[in-house]
Structure formats: C-alpha cells, structure tokens
Design a protein around this motif. Structure first.
Motif, PDB file in Angstrom:
ATOM      1  N   TYR A 140     -88.859  59.718 -42.376  1.00  0.00           N
ATOM      2  CA  TYR A 140     -89.402  58.363 -42.301  1.00  0.00           C
ATOM      3  C   TYR A 140     -90.932  58.413 -42.254  1.00  0.00           C
ATOM      4  N   GLN A 141     -91.542  57.618 -43.135  1.00  0.00           N
ATOM      5  CA  GLN A 141     -92.988  57.454 -43.168  1.00  0.00           C
ATOM      6  C   GLN A 141     -93.284  56.123 -43.843  1.00  0.00           C
ATOM      7  N   SER A 142     -94.539  55.764 -43.873  1.00  0.00           N
ATOM      8  CA  SER A 142     -94.895  54.410 -44.308  1.00  0.00           C
ATOM      9  C   SER A 142     -94.513  54.125 -45.751  1.00  0.00           C
ATOM     10  N   ASN A 143     -94.512  55.128 -46.617  1.00  0.00           N
ATOM     11  CA  ASN A 143     -94.234  54.889 -48.039  1.00  0.00           C
ATOM     12  C   ASN A 143     -92.843  55.352 -48.457  1.00  0.00           C
ATOM     13  N   VAL A 144     -91.940  55.536 -47.489  1.00  0.00           N
ATOM     14  CA  VAL A 144     -90.625  56.063 -47.843  1.00  0.00           C
ATOM     15  C   VAL A 144     -89.844  55.105 -48.733  1.00  0.00           C
ATOM     16  N   SER A 145     -90.039  53.792 -48.562  1.00  0.00           N
ATOM     17  CA  SER A 145     -89.323  52.834 -49.427  1.00  0.00           C
ATOM     18  C   SER A 145     -89.756  53.016 -50.874  1.00  0.00           C
ATOM     19  N   THR A 146     -91.035  53.253 -51.112  1.00  0.00           N
ATOM     20  CA  THR A 146     -91.527  53.480 -52.475  1.00  0.00           C
ATOM     21  C   THR A 146     -90.932  54.762 -53.057  1.00  0.00           C
ATOM     22  N   GLN A 147     -90.834  55.801 -52.238  1.00  0.00           N
ATOM     23  CA  GLN A 147     -90.236  57.052 -52.707  1.00  0.00           C
ATOM     24  C   GLN A 147     -88.788  56.839 -53.139  1.00  0.00           C
ATOM     25  N   ILE A 148     -88.039  56.105 -52.343  1.00  0.00           N
ATOM     26  CA  ILE A 148     -86.622  55.876 -52.661  1.00  0.00           C
ATOM     27  C   ILE A 148     -86.482  55.013 -53.909  1.00  0.00           C
TER      28      ILE A 148
END
Length: 320
Positions: free
Chosen positions: A261-269
C-alpha cells in the motif's frame, strides 16, 4: 491431477454386483454350450473367451465413467481472445482492519483505494465481497459505480458476526460471482492485512486457478504494525502487523501481482488492468482433460468385446 466431477466415480462400485452376477451367467452359458453340442476339450476356450469378452465390456464401462468424471492431468498454455474485464473486490472486514497504522485506519484506506479503482477504470463489470470469519456478497457484478462505492462506504466490521479472518472464504465467494464466459478476463483484487486464521487457502487458490482467475493482492497494513484496542480481550495490548505471506502466495499462485500500500497504488493497479479492458489476447492455463481419450478407450474396448464375442462361437463350435 484434478477430478472435476468426483461424485461420478461412485458408479464404479456397481462393478462389484456386476461381477457377482457374472458367476451364474457363466454357469448358465456353459451349460447351454454343452447342450448345443460344444466339445468338452473346448471348454477352456469357451471360458477364456467369456472372460475376455466381459473384461473388455467392463473396461468400456470404466472408461465411460472416467470420461464423465472429467479428469485432467497437468495444464497447457492456450491463447484466448479477451473482449472484456470482470473484477471482484474482496475486502477484509476483520477487526484488525480497524488498526490505525494506515491513516485514518486500514479499513478506511481500503475503502478509499476501492473507490479510486472503481472510478479510475474504464467501464467494466465489478462485484464486491466482504469477508471476516466467513464471506458475504456485497454486490454482484455491475457497471453501476455509484452503487458499488455506496455499498463499500457503508460497510462496517460489526455487520458480520463470524469471528476470525478467513481469506479463503472471501476468494471462494468472489470466484462464484464470475460469469462462465470464456472470453472475459477474471480478476480478484484482494484488500487485506494478510491475517489468515481460518480456512484452507491453498485449496481455494487451486479452485481459482482452475477458473483462470488472477489475484491482485494489496497489503493494507504496515510491517511495523500497531496496537488495536478493540481486539483486546485480556486487558493486554494486542499488536497487529502486515502479514505478507498469504497475500504474496495468493498473487503468485494465480500469475497475479502483489502490491504494497502506497499513495499511487490505485494507479499501479489500473495500469496493470487496462490492457484487459478491451479486445486483446493473452495466455491462460487450461487443464489437459482426458475425457476424449477415455471415450476412445471405451469405444476400442466395445469393439474388442464384439470381436471376441463372435470369435467365441467360431472357436468353440468349429469342427476342427
């Protein structure tokens, strides 16, 4: 080896009464053999022909049962066309998700991440499953993003009474939401701190692998962990931390990926998934099913039984 319809194998027990019935059948046919003029010195040929005939016939029965049971051995890689994407968010609602090592809590961070994924994806069918000691369906597959985020926002651990954490149950229920359409890419996004106190995770992963489901798991906690006062029942502090092992195993065993979990994890997924959300092709594992081979063996056994049946009478009643 996998057996997709193991209940069919119970029919093999019918071989026991069938074999017992063959004894009086043999004695009856042997009696008729002599009544019809069969020679005593050819009684051995009659016996051997009878045994070979029924062995072939019963072998055909066995092969047919094995074919119906749908046995597979190993897997092969096949390239499939992908015309759409189905996603199931499997979210952890155990009490440990109330820990505050993620701000404002693990559960709140999971909800925010789920919302960002839902709104960040191009149109796709998405479902939601919540799990604790067991699992429930929050929403079947739908493209209504507002409905999905509303369900997720209003869900709390108190809504589920089963104690413990059972990742396997969440995965199995999530798998049940997918359609049977072969040209849809099936993905489970597992949001959890990795605690897994109940259930058979490896069995669940085998089930998902057989359905070509890919798991993207996100570790919703920190390695350092924190105290959760709501879990304390003895008066002593209870600490909970990120347990990566189960999450990494789930991802690796289904050719998926694990994300911290990190701030840009949604973008990675979202970037990981965008190639599937449209016409594309990819390699999938497909079981090497043996049904067709067993059918061929059954047909060969039937033909052999017919041939031996005809040869039985020719040899037994020939004058030479």
């Amino acid at each position: 080896m996998n057996i997709f319809n193991p209940q069919i194998l119970w029919l093999l027990f019918l071989l026991i009464p069938i074999c017992l019935l063959l004894v009086p059948i043999y004695l009856y046919q042997r009696k008729n053999f002599f009544l019809l003029g069969g020679q005593k010195e050819k009684a051995g040929i009659f016996r051997d022909s009878f045994l070979i005939y029924w062995t072939c016939l019963l072998s055909a029965y066995v092969f047919i049962i094995l074919s119906w049971s749908d046995i597979s051995v190993g897997y092969r890689q096949v390239r499939r066309s992908i015309t759409g994407l189905e996603i199931v968010l499997v979210m952890d609602l155990s009490n440990s998700m109330l820990a505050a090592d993620l701000s404002p809590s693990r559960l709140a961070a999971s909800k925010t991440l789920a919302r960002d994924i839902i709104y960040g994806l191009a149109p796709a069918k998405i479902g939601v499953v919540f799990f604790k000691g067991d699992a429930i369906v929050g929403s079947p597959l739908t493209e209504d993003k507002d409905f999905l985020t509303g369900i997720i926002a209003n869900t709390q651990p108190q809504m589920m009474t089963a104690k413990g954490t059972n990742i396997a149950s969440g995965l199995i229920v999530g798998n049940s939401l997918f359609s049977v359409t072969p040209d849809m890419k099936k993905v489970i996004i597992l949001l959890s701190d990795g605690g897994n106190l109940r259930g058979d995770l490896m069995s669940a992963l085998r089930t998902l692998g057989n359905n070509n489901v890919t798991i993207l798991s996100v570790g919703m906690a920190t390695l350092g962990g924190t105290e959760v006062s709501s879990m304390a029942v003895t008066g002593k502090p209870i600490y909970t931390r990120l347990e990566e092992r189960a999450l990494r195993t789930a991802a690796q065993s289904t050719n998926g990926a694990y994300f911290s979990y990190q701030s840009n994890v949604s973008t990675q997924i979202i970037n990981y998934l965008e190639d599937y959300n449209g016409t594309a092709s990819h390699l999938e594992k497909e079981p090497n099913r043996l049904s067709s081979l067993f059918i061929l063996f059954a047909l060969a056994s039937l033909l052999l039984s017919l041939w031996f049946r005809s040869m039985q009478w020719k040899k037994c009643y020939s004058l030479s």
